[in-house]
Structure formats: C-alpha cells, structure tokens
Design a protein around this motif. Structure first.
Motif, PDB file in Angstrom:
ATOM      1  N   SER A  45       0.835  -1.202   0.000  1.00 39.61           N
ATOM      2  CA  SER A  45       0.000   0.000   0.000  1.00 39.61           C
ATOM      3  C   SER A  45       0.870   1.253   0.000  1.00 39.61           C
ATOM      4  N   MET A  46       1.925   1.235   0.796  1.00 41.15           N
ATOM      5  CA  MET A  46       2.847   2.361   0.810  1.00 41.15           C
ATOM      6  C   MET A  46       3.488   2.565  -0.556  1.00 41.15           C
ATOM      7  N   ALA A  47       3.838   1.472  -1.232  1.00 41.41           N
ATOM      8  CA  ALA A  47       4.469   1.572  -2.548  1.00 41.41           C
ATOM      9  C   ALA A  47       3.537   2.245  -3.555  1.00 41.41           C
ATOM     10  N   ALA A 103      11.257   1.063  -2.359  1.00 40.28           N
ATOM     11  CA  ALA A 103      11.511  -0.214  -3.028  1.00 40.28           C
ATOM     12  C   ALA A 103      12.394  -1.103  -2.163  1.00 40.28           C
ATOM     13  N   GLY A 104      13.409  -0.510  -1.545  1.00 38.63           N
ATOM     14  CA  GLY A 104      14.271  -1.282  -0.654  1.00 38.63           C
ATOM     15  C   GLY A 104      13.518  -1.835   0.545  1.00 38.63           C
ATOM     16  N   ALA A 105      12.580  -1.054   1.079  1.00 40.07           N
ATOM     17  CA  ALA A 105      11.773  -1.540   2.198  1.00 40.07           C
ATOM     18  C   ALA A 105      10.921  -2.734   1.781  1.00 40.07           C
ATOM     19  N   CYS A 106      10.415  -2.712   0.540  1.00 38.42           N
ATOM     20  CA  CYS A 106       9.653  -3.859   0.036  1.00 38.42           C
ATOM     21  C   CYS A 106      10.528  -5.111  -0.025  1.00 38.42           C
ATOM     22  N   LEU A 107      11.754  -4.951  -0.491  1.00 41.10           N
ATOM     23  CA  LEU A 107      12.656  -6.100  -0.569  1.00 41.10           C
ATOM     24  C   LEU A 107      13.041  -6.600   0.821  1.00 41.10           C
ATOM     25  N   ALA A 108      13.194  -5.691   1.778  1.00 41.29           N
ATOM     26  CA  ALA A 108      13.499  -6.114   3.154  1.00 41.29           C
ATOM     27  C   ALA A 108      12.343  -6.918   3.732  1.00 41.29           C
ATOM     28  N   THR A 109      11.123  -6.526   3.436  1.00 33.68           N
ATOM     29  CA  THR A 109       9.958  -7.281   3.903  1.00 33.68           C
ATOM     30  C   THR A 109       9.887  -8.639   3.220  1.00 33.68           C
ATOM     31  N   PHE A 110      10.269  -8.704   1.944  1.00 32.84           N
ATOM     32  CA  PHE A 110      10.366  -9.978   1.225  1.00 32.84           C
ATOM     33  C   PHE A 110      11.266 -10.954   1.995  1.00 32.84           C
ATOM     34  N   ILE A 111      12.404 -10.478   2.446  1.00 32.92           N
ATOM     35  CA  ILE A 111      13.347 -11.335   3.169  1.00 32.92           C
ATOM     36  C   ILE A 111      12.780 -11.746   4.526  1.00 32.92           C
ATOM     37  N   SER A 112      12.146 -10.797   5.216  1.00 36.34           N
ATOM     38  CA  SER A 112      11.639 -11.097   6.553  1.00 36.34           C
ATOM     39  C   SER A 112      10.489 -12.092   6.530  1.00 36.34           C
ATOM     40  N   ALA A 113       9.784 -12.218   5.401  1.00 32.66           N
ATOM     41  CA  ALA A 113       8.667 -13.160   5.305  1.00 32.66           C
ATOM     42  C   ALA A 113       9.133 -14.591   5.032  1.00 32.66           C
ATOM     43  N   GLN A 114      10.387 -14.775   4.609  1.00 32.13           N
ATOM     44  CA  GLN A 114      10.851 -16.094   4.202  1.00 32.13           C
ATOM     45  C   GLN A 114      10.759 -17.156   5.301  1.00 32.13           C
ATOM     46  N   PRO A 162      -4.676   1.887   5.010  1.00 33.55           N
ATOM     47  CA  PRO A 162      -4.491   3.282   5.439  1.00 33.55           C
ATOM     48  C   PRO A 162      -3.180   3.528   6.171  1.00 33.55           C
ATOM     49  N   ILE A 163      -2.657   2.504   6.881  1.00 35.87           N
ATOM     50  CA  ILE A 163      -1.362   2.691   7.531  1.00 35.87           C
ATOM     51  C   ILE A 163      -0.267   2.906   6.490  1.00 35.87           C
ATOM     52  N   GLY A 164      -0.297   2.103   5.431  1.00 36.66           N
ATOM     53  CA  GLY A 164       0.680   2.281   4.357  1.00 36.66           C
ATOM     54  C   GLY A 164       0.564   3.648   3.709  1.00 36.66           C
ATOM     55  N   GLY A 165      -0.682   4.105   3.493  1.00 36.25           N
ATOM     56  CA  GLY A 165      -0.866   5.436   2.929  1.00 36.25           C
ATOM     57  C   GLY A 165      -0.367   6.518   3.857  1.00 36.25           C
ATOM     58  N   ALA A 166      -0.613   6.353   5.161  1.00 38.61           N
ATOM     59  CA  ALA A 166      -0.145   7.342   6.127  1.00 38.61           C
ATOM     60  C   ALA A 166       1.383   7.381   6.182  1.00 38.61           C
ATOM     61  N   LEU A 167       2.029   6.210   6.114  1.00 40.14           N
ATOM     62  CA  LEU A 167       3.491   6.170   6.117  1.00 40.14           C
ATOM     63  C   LEU A 167       4.063   6.861   4.880  1.00 40.14           C
ATOM     64  N   ALA A 168       3.421   6.636   3.734  1.00 38.93           N
ATOM     65  CA  ALA A 168       3.885   7.306   2.514  1.00 38.93           C
ATOM     66  C   ALA A 168       3.768   8.821   2.656  1.00 38.93           C
ATOM     67  N   GLY A 169       2.637   9.269   3.203  1.00 41.70           N
ATOM     68  CA  GLY A 169       2.460  10.698   3.370  1.00 41.70           C
ATOM     69  C   GLY A 169       3.417  11.308   4.372  1.00 41.70           C
ATOM     70  N   ALA A 170       3.790  10.550   5.394  1.00 43.97           N
ATOM     71  CA  ALA A 170       4.652  11.086   6.438  1.00 43.97           C
ATOM     72  C   ALA A 170       6.141  10.984   6.103  1.00 43.97           C
ATOM     73  N   LEU A 171       6.560   9.880   5.462  1.00 45.16           N
ATOM     74  CA  LEU A 171       7.983   9.615   5.267  1.00 45.16           C
ATOM     75  C   LEU A 171       8.511  10.022   3.900  1.00 45.16           C
ATOM     76  N   VAL A 172       7.723   9.845   2.867  1.00 46.23           N
ATOM     77  CA  VAL A 172       8.227  10.088   1.515  1.00 46.23           C
ATOM     78  C   VAL A 172       8.611  11.550   1.300  1.00 46.23           C
ATOM     79  N   ALA A 221      -9.450  11.522   8.002  1.00 45.31           N
ATOM     80  CA  ALA A 221     -10.261  10.488   7.347  1.00 45.31           C
ATOM     81  C   ALA A 221      -9.536   9.147   7.353  1.00 45.31           C
ATOM     82  N   GLN A 222      -8.227   9.166   7.083  1.00 41.76           N
ATOM     83  CA  GLN A 222      -7.451   7.931   7.099  1.00 41.76           C
ATOM     84  C   GLN A 222      -7.397   7.335   8.504  1.00 41.76           C
ATOM     85  N   ALA A 223      -7.233   8.200   9.509  1.00 40.06           N
ATOM     86  CA  ALA A 223      -7.229   7.709  10.888  1.00 40.06           C
ATOM     87  C   ALA A 223      -8.579   7.099  11.246  1.00 40.06           C
ATOM     88  N   GLY A 224      -9.654   7.750  10.788  1.00 37.62           N
ATOM     89  CA  GLY A 224     -10.977   7.168  10.998  1.00 37.62           C
ATOM     90  C   GLY A 224     -11.107   5.809  10.336  1.00 37.62           C
TER      91      GLY A 224
END
Length: 401
Positions: free
Chosen positions: A19-21, A166-177, A139-149, A254-257
């Motif tokens: 969602s953040m991506a 993109a790097g965060a997505c790859l790190a999550t790929f590894i953590s799910a293994q 909504p958490i992913g959207g909020a992170l994008a709005g806050a961090l990007v 709205a996102q928090a709601g």
C-alpha cells in the motif's frame, strides 16, 4: 495465540508495504512534475493503470496461491512493487507505464493471498476482527507514505525516495521467508495454470448469489471510498477555502478514521454475529457522511469538518475488513483466495469507475455537493439491499461464532 499472531503479523506487514508503494507515486507527483515538466494531474492516469493491473492480477491470484503458496505469492508481490518503483525512479515516461503495471501486479494478489492464510488460522468467531485488523495495513501504508516520503524527497530527491520504499519492500520480502515453509504447506505444486483455471475465481463469484451480491455492493462502496481519498483535499481547498496544509490534515483525519473503523467494525461484526447487517449500516452511514461532506461551507468550524471527515473515513474506508471476512466465510475450505480474487475484480472496478465518474460530473457543471450525493446514492441503495435480501444461508453464516 502464536498460530494466529504470526500469520497476522506477516500479512499485515506485506499489506502495509505494498500500500505504501502504491501511494508513494502520488506523493512524489509534485516533485516529479517540477523536474520533468509533466503535469502532476497525470498521476490520476498512473493510478488508473495501477488498479487496472490489480483487477487482472487479483483474478488470477487464487490458482497462483494454490500452486505456489500464499507467502511465496506475497513475496512476489513485494518484488513486483520494488521493480515498479525502480521503473518510476528512472524518470523515463515509457517506464512509468511499466512501473504502474508492476505496482498493480504487486498490489492485486496481496489481499487474496492474505485471505487464504488468515482463513486457515483464524477462528470463525474472530474472523471479522482479524481481517479488519489486517486491512488497516492499507491506510497505515498510505499514512506512512504521506509522512515519510516527503522527508526522503527533501533529503535525497524523489528518485532516492522511490528507491528507498523499493528497498523496504525487498526487506519485507526477506523477513517473510521464515514463515514460508509453515504457511505454504498446503500448496499444490503440480496444479496447472491453464486459462480455465485462471478464470475460475470470477466464475465462482458470479455463480454464487450471495458472493455476487457482496461483490456488486463492493463496487459502489469502493467507488465512494476512492472519491473521498482522491477529491477531499481539492474540494476543501477550492470550494471550502481551507488551506492546503489544513486540508491535508483533514485527509489524515479520514485515514485515521478508516484505521479505527476497520478494527472497530470487525469487533462489532464478530460480537453481534451479523456482518451483513454491519455492512448494510456502514453503507447507509457512508452515504450520510458523503452528503454531509458535500455541505461544507467556509462557516463550518475546523473541528466540525474534521469530525465529519473522520466519520466519512471510518465508514467509507472502514468497511473492507468485514466484507473480506464475509467473503472468506462464504468460500469452501481452501477456496478463500479464489473467492476473494473473484470478488475483488468488482471492488477494483469501483476504484476505476468512481474517480472518473466524479470528474465527469464536476466537468459537466455539477457541484461537489451533488457529485457526492450521486456517488453516495447507489452505496446507500446497496446497504438497503443487504438488509432486504437476507437468505437463510446468509443468516446461518452470520450466526456462526
């Protein structure tokens, strides 16, 4: 508890990152436009391509889950999102199109894959709550994008920001293994991926009258949800006279709601034992919130606007978890991914339909107030339909505890 917590944690993490991506590109749009000279409004076309690819990807996700496993498919989604953002980071227009398609292919199968995992590990009496909790990842992913990007853009430029996500997505790929062996134990490696099997989820959804009704309703719920997310800031700044910063905070409200609503409605649906009724009430409430939003004037206080926006988000963003849990309940054992993939074709269809329809109304001279009413009316009608068409099968499923 351990058998439930780990699947929830991994599916939530994957949902947050994909969602953040997807939201990262709209956040980057002003910076990209300033450098390339392209219009920032073209991001609407980009998002339409993302969700078009998501529709196709969700349709084929059920067979892919059964052959490769839900975790492996989720990992593939994370890689696809990383590739999509890397394409965007090139700044080449043709690769923007490729990036949108990869992001859509990464976003679409995540929900069917997670539904397959959670349907196996979640007790029926907790299903609405757990599915709703997982769906807070959107909504958490959207909020992170709005806050961090934006901070990443200021630090290293928009290309660095895209590559960081993109790097965060790859790190999550590894953590799910480490979860793959246990959660993908039910996969069928020799299942053929022929066209007829890939079309099966849609045929299954259309062939079941209750699933068909839910999927049809989700079309209009999703249309109203995306109109809220897409047009709220523009409406507040141009028509209500609120500053851009304050309008952004209203969208955050709205996102928090939506986050709070997804958890709360899931708990209510499980405790009440009537998820179809909860969805019907949410449909009526989101319609009322849309009408109230359309009646904003400069005389409204900031607190009143924030409360209405939060209520709009709690209903128009908060319905998804209860809906997906009910789809999983209606599916035969082991078929939650297929049922979810077929139903999401209609949901993503609403995503594609809603914002262009809203734009068409505004360009045709309709006020924002009446545009919100036009999009809210079918959602309310669907809510009444969910109340009025209670079959014995649905009653039995609603009473499952």
């Amino acid at each position: 508890m351990r058998s439930l917590l780990f699947p929830l944690a991994v599916t939530l993490a994957v949902q947050v990152l994909v969602s953040m991506a997807v939201v990262t590109v709209p956040v980057l749009a002003p910076a990209v436009a300033a450098e390339t000279g392209a219009s920032a409004s073209h991001v609407g076309i980009f998002i339409a391509m993302v969700y078009g690819a998501s529709m196709a990807a969700s349709l084929v996700s059920g067979p892919l889950v059964q052959r490769f496993g839900a975790i492996r498919l989720s990992q593939a989604c994370l890689v696809a999102c990383a590739v999509g953002l890397a394409c965007v980071a090139t700044g080449v227009p043709a690769l923007f199109v490729v990036g949108a398609l990869f992001l859509g292919m990464g976003y679409g199968p995540v929900t069917p894959a997670s539904s397959h995992i959670l349907a196996k590990s979640t007790p029926p009496e907790k299903m609405s709550f757990i599915f709703s909790l997982k769906q807070t990842g959107v909504p958490i992913g959207g909020a992170l994008a709005g806050a961090l990007v934006p901070a990443l853009v200021l630090w290293g430029g928009w290309r660095v920001a895209a590559l960081a996500v993109a790097g965060a997505c790859l790190a999550t790929f590894i953590s799910a293994q480490p979860m793959r062996e246990a959660l993908d134990a039910d996969r069928i490696p020799d299942r053929p991926l022929v066209f007829s099997s890939l079309a099966g989820p849609l045929r299954y959804t259309l062939g079941d009258p209750v699933l068909r009704r839910l999927a049809f309703c989700s079309f209009f719920f999703a249309a109203l949800q995306l109109c809220l997310i897409t047009f709220l800031v523009t409406y507040l700044t141009l028509n209500v006279g609120i500053s851009l910063v304050a309008a952004g905070l209203m969208l955050a409200a709205a996102q928090a709601g939506g986050v709070i609503g997804r958890i709360g409605w899931g708990m209510i649906a499980d405790r009440w034992g009537r998820p179809m009724y909860v969805l019907g009430l949410l449909a009526i409430a989101m319609g009322a919130a849309a009408v109230a939003t359309g009646r904003f004037t400069p005389q409204w206080s900031v607190v009143s606007v924030a409360l209405v926006c939060a209520a709009f988000g709690a209903t128009a963003i908060g319905w998804n978890g209860v809906y997906l849990a009910q789809v999983a309940r209606l599916a035969p054992p082991g078929k939650a991914g297929d049922a979810t993939g077929g139903a999401l074709v209609f949901t993503y269809g609403g995503v594609l339909f809603g914002p262009p329809a809203f734009t068409f109304l505004i360009e045709g001279g309709v006020s924002y107030a009446w545009a919100f009413v036009v999009l809210a009316a079918p959602a309310v009608a669907c809510g009444l339909w969910l109340f009025g068409r209670k079959t014995s099968a649905v009653r039995a499923l609603d009473n499952t505890r």
